[in-house]
Design a protein around this motif. Structure first.
Motif, PDB file in Angstrom:
ATOM      1  N   TYR A  58     -19.810  73.526  85.741  1.00 36.92           N
ATOM      2  CA  TYR A  58     -18.688  73.802  84.850  1.00 36.92           C
ATOM      3  C   TYR A  58     -18.313  72.557  84.049  1.00 36.92           C
ATOM      4  O   TYR A  58     -18.229  72.605  82.808  1.00 36.92           O
ATOM      5  N   ASP A 115     -18.115  83.533  81.952  1.00 38.91           N
ATOM      6  CA  ASP A 115     -17.139  84.247  82.790  1.00 38.91           C
ATOM      7  C   ASP A 115     -17.647  85.618  83.233  1.00 38.91           C
ATOM      8  O   ASP A 115     -17.098  86.192  84.180  1.00 38.91           O
ATOM      9  N   LYS A 122      -7.248  85.267  80.690  1.00 42.23           N
ATOM     10  CA  LYS A 122      -7.580  85.289  79.266  1.00 42.23           C
ATOM     11  C   LYS A 122      -7.148  86.594  78.605  1.00 42.23           C
ATOM     12  O   LYS A 122      -7.086  86.669  77.383  1.00 42.23           O
ATOM     13  N   HIS A 132     -18.015  80.608  77.065  1.00 46.30           N
ATOM     14  CA  HIS A 132     -17.009  81.669  77.241  1.00 46.30           C
ATOM     15  C   HIS A 132     -17.603  82.844  78.012  1.00 46.30           C
ATOM     16  O   HIS A 132     -16.982  83.372  78.939  1.00 46.30           O
ATOM     17  N   TRP A 163     -17.459  81.225  89.383  1.00 47.78           N
ATOM     18  CA  TRP A 163     -17.178  80.547  88.123  1.00 47.78           C
ATOM     19  C   TRP A 163     -15.696  80.698  87.758  1.00 47.78           C
ATOM     20  O   TRP A 163     -15.047  79.739  87.317  1.00 47.78           O
ATOM     21  N   GLU A 183     -12.505  77.869  87.096  1.00 51.77           N
ATOM     22  CA  GLU A 183     -11.616  77.911  85.935  1.00 51.77           C
ATOM     23  C   GLU A 183     -10.151  77.863  86.348  1.00 51.77           C
ATOM     24  O   GLU A 183      -9.324  77.305  85.629  1.00 51.77           O
ATOM     25  N   LYS A 184      -9.818  78.430  87.501  1.00 53.82           N
ATOM     26  CA  LYS A 184      -8.442  78.357  87.999  1.00 53.82           C
ATOM     27  C   LYS A 184      -8.045  76.917  88.289  1.00 53.82           C
ATOM     28  O   LYS A 184      -6.896  76.518  88.083  1.00 53.82           O
ATOM     29  N   TYR A 218      -8.140  74.845  84.653  1.00 54.16           N
ATOM     30  CA  TYR A 218      -7.102  75.180  83.677  1.00 54.16           C
ATOM     31  C   TYR A 218      -5.945  75.932  84.341  1.00 54.16           C
ATOM     32  O   TYR A 218      -5.644  77.077  83.973  1.00 54.16           O
ATOM     33  N   HIS A 238     -19.228  71.937  80.189  1.00 53.06           N
ATOM     34  CA  HIS A 238     -18.120  71.822  79.242  1.00 53.06           C
ATOM     35  C   HIS A 238     -18.212  70.516  78.464  1.00 53.06           C
ATOM     36  O   HIS A 238     -17.989  70.476  77.240  1.00 53.06           O
ATOM     37  N   PRO A 269     -10.485  70.181  80.325  1.00 53.83           N
ATOM     38  CA  PRO A 269     -10.087  70.678  81.657  1.00 53.83           C
ATOM     39  C   PRO A 269      -9.434  69.583  82.482  1.00 53.83           C
ATOM     40  O   PRO A 269      -9.582  68.388  82.189  1.00 53.83           O
ATOM     41  N   VAL A 292     -10.810  77.505  75.440  1.00 55.76           N
ATOM     42  CA  VAL A 292     -12.012  77.168  76.202  1.00 55.76           C
ATOM     43  C   VAL A 292     -12.481  75.762  75.878  1.00 55.76           C
ATOM     44  O   VAL A 292     -13.016  75.054  76.745  1.00 55.76           O
TER      45      VAL A 292
END
Length: 350
Positions: free
Chosen positions: A333, A173, A34, A170, A212, A216-217, A220, A337, A45, A41
């Motif tokens: 997650y 993270d 980011k 957000h 977390w 996210e890896k 996204y 989301h 996903p 965000v």
């Protein structure tokens, strides 16, 4: 389970090669995407049916085996010797952990004051002119032990302000900032959190932060595509898809290891610190400033000599706890989301 297409001939060979590959290159992947690439965000996903493919399963299985091997080795004379050696090497770091944390955070907040327009991390922009002066005041409070709780309270306030500006999802993270704030408050007051030491509080926060970030890896991977396109050598010949899965699994495993047995968590802390430091050489001073807080926390974890003897129970339970943590973070997650950003009629496929 759905199969992923990679540049390797089979899921087993993909995982076997990707795990050491990811460990070698995760340092560059660990630069917070980011801070350097465009992101959204609220964007959809990647589906869990695409994440939980055969390659992912083999990577996770190999990670669990490594975790179990580390626990098994810990109860041997070799493990005891390694712990004793770590104790000797990190004596000075252990004695000066509090000083290192205060000095590093002082550098961090003075840097933010100098740069201006940033709340806590580079992508959290603000036009509020008083934010830099609050950050300078936090840095000043770190000079004296008695004012450390004020510095911790200031960090909590900045985290809350950033959450109000950018949303809870957000800021999910960055719970490590709350852990650091708790460390400063508890250390300054010379207290524990219901018997939990300040270093253990921030250790748990660092583990949650990195687990977390690992999800996210997987959710996204396209966010990192510009970095991989600009630096193709990062993947060491693997497909970007496989590389991101491997990097995420390795980061998740090392983060989980931070809450496991003494030798395992101290080894994981050393590896993670080395990964973050190596990323600085690739991505420069922004990465150095942004990750300085978590690096000093990892150094403190590596130096911590508190021991609870590892048992066979730790070895046997490692897969179950790892699996529970993995499933929990994926569910948290994706469900989180969906609740925050998806239409009310939509739900993640789990």
């Amino acid at each position: 389970m759905r199969s992923c297409r990679t540049s390797w001939s089979s899921p087993l060979s993909a995982a076997a090669l990707a795990l050491p590959l990811g460990l070698l290159a995760t340092g560059e992947a660990s630069a917070h995407v980011k801070w350097f690439c465009a992101f959204d965000v609220a964007g959809q996903p990647r589906g869990l049916e695409q994440v939980l493919c055969a390659d992912f399963e083999w990577l996770a299985a190999l990670s669990i085996l490594c975790l179990m091997f580390g626990c098994l080795a810990e109860g041997t004379p070799l493990g005891t010797s390694l712990l004793n050696a770590l104790d000797r090497v990190t004596t000075r770091l252990r004695t000066d952990t509090e000083l290192l944390v205060r000095a590093t955070l002082g550098f961090f907040f003075v840097s933010l004051w100098t740069l201006g327009g940033i709340i806590l991390t580079p992508e959290l922009k603000t036009d509020a002119s008083w934010i830099p002066w609050l950050q300078l005041a936090i840095a000043a409070c770190l000079i004296w032990r008695r004012t450390m709780p004020l510095a911790g309270a200031g960090i909590v306030f900045l985290f809350g302000f950033a959450t109000w500006q950018y949303g809870a999802f957000h800021l999910a993270d960055y719970p490590v900032f709350l852990g650091v704030a708790a460390y400063l408050i508890l250390t300054g007051l010379d207290r524990t959190l219901y018997g939990i030491r300040p270093i253990d509080v921030v250790r748990a926060a660092a583990a949650v932060t990195l687990m977390w970030a690992s999800v996210e890896k997987w959710a996204y991977p396209d966010w990192t595509a510009p970095l991989l396109a600009a630096k193709p050598a990062m993947t060491l010949g693997a497909s970007p898809e496989l590389f991101m899965k491997a990097a995420g699994v390795i980061e998740f495993t090392l983060a989980f290891a931070l809450i496991w047995t003494p030798l395992v968590r101290r080894t994981a802390a050393i590896i993670l610190a080395a990964i973050f430091v190596s990323a600085v050489f690739e991505f420069g001073k922004v990465d150095m400033i942004g990750h300085s807080g978590i690096i000093v926390v990892l150094i403190g974890i590596a130096a911590d000599d508190r021991r609870v003897a590892a048992t066979r129970r730790d070895v046997v339970l490692a897969p179950a706890y790892y699996g529970a943590a993995l499933a929990g973070f994926l569910a948290l997650y994706y469900v989180g989301h969906s609740l925050l950003f998806a239409p009310l009629t939509a739900a993640p496929v789990i």
